[in-house]
Design a protein around this motif. Sequence first.
Motif, PDB file in Angstrom:
ATOM      1  N   ASP A   1       0.835  -1.201   0.000  1.00  0.00           N
ATOM      2  CA  ASP A   1       0.000   0.000   0.000  1.00  0.00           C
ATOM      3  C   ASP A   1       0.874   1.256   0.000  1.00  0.00           C
ATOM      4  OD1 ASP A   1       0.934   0.222   2.618  1.00  0.00           O
ATOM      5  OD2 ASP A   1      -0.904  -0.591   3.489  1.00  0.00           O
ATOM      6  N   ALA A   2       0.209   2.410  -0.062  1.00  0.00           N
ATOM      7  CA  ALA A   2       0.934   3.686  -0.143  1.00  0.00           C
ATOM      8  C   ALA A   2       1.783   3.931   1.100  1.00  0.00           C
ATOM      9  CB  ALA A   2      -0.058   4.832  -0.349  1.00  0.00           C
TER      10      ALA A   2
ATOM     11  N   ILE B   1       0.844   1.945  -7.581  1.00  0.00           N
ATOM     12  CA  ILE B   1       0.497   2.781  -6.431  1.00  0.00           C
ATOM     13  C   ILE B   1       0.689   4.246  -6.812  1.00  0.00           C
ATOM     14  CG2 ILE B   1       1.101   3.413  -4.055  1.00  0.00           C
ATOM     15  CD1 ILE B   1       2.004   0.549  -3.632  1.00  0.00           C
TER      16      ILE B   1
END
Length: 203
Positions: free
Chosen positions: A45-46, A78
């Motif tokens: 994820d970010a 992302i």
Amino acid sequence: RYFESVGPLAIKGLNLALTAWGKVGDMDTVQRLLDTMMRLQMQPDAHTMSTVLCSCAKLGDGSRAHRYFQTFTETFSIEPDLLAFNSLIDALGKSKDPATCEMWIQKMIESGISPNVATYTSVIHSYSNLGNIAASDRLLDEMSSAGIEANVYTYSALLHGCTKSGDIHRAERLFSHMKASGVEPNIVTYATLINVGGKAKKP
């Protein structure tokens, strides 16, 4: 093997592991974990992206940060946030590549993310380390034009450039401007001023 066997918990576990190893600067383990995620088609994820890039910045490893930035954005699709861009720029700046930093500032803006004081300060510090006072001043002017106020770290970075030349007069002007702007100096600011004075042989 653990991550392959726990099903839905695997992505969360790998993200936590990436974050942990990134924070301690073990980039070899980070790479192995990313390889595992790609092999198992898992999605970081970010937050993980920013953490890994921050670790590269702490190590001053601009080339590695750039590779990871590409991996996260191109392989994992992302969207980079402000922290991700700032971490990449900080890592490149510490690698003495401020020109590439400026290129990434433009890419930030093109992607719809506005640079902030941390963005510019990283590049100013990089130029100051190289003794490029003109470029540092230009970026300070760009900040001002964009409505971004310099902070104590920005001024300390600018003052650091004065240590290369021993330009005590410029340092004094910067310090006066800093105080007039309501920015309180810290211990780094004072230590830098002392270093400039030493270079200039002026107490």
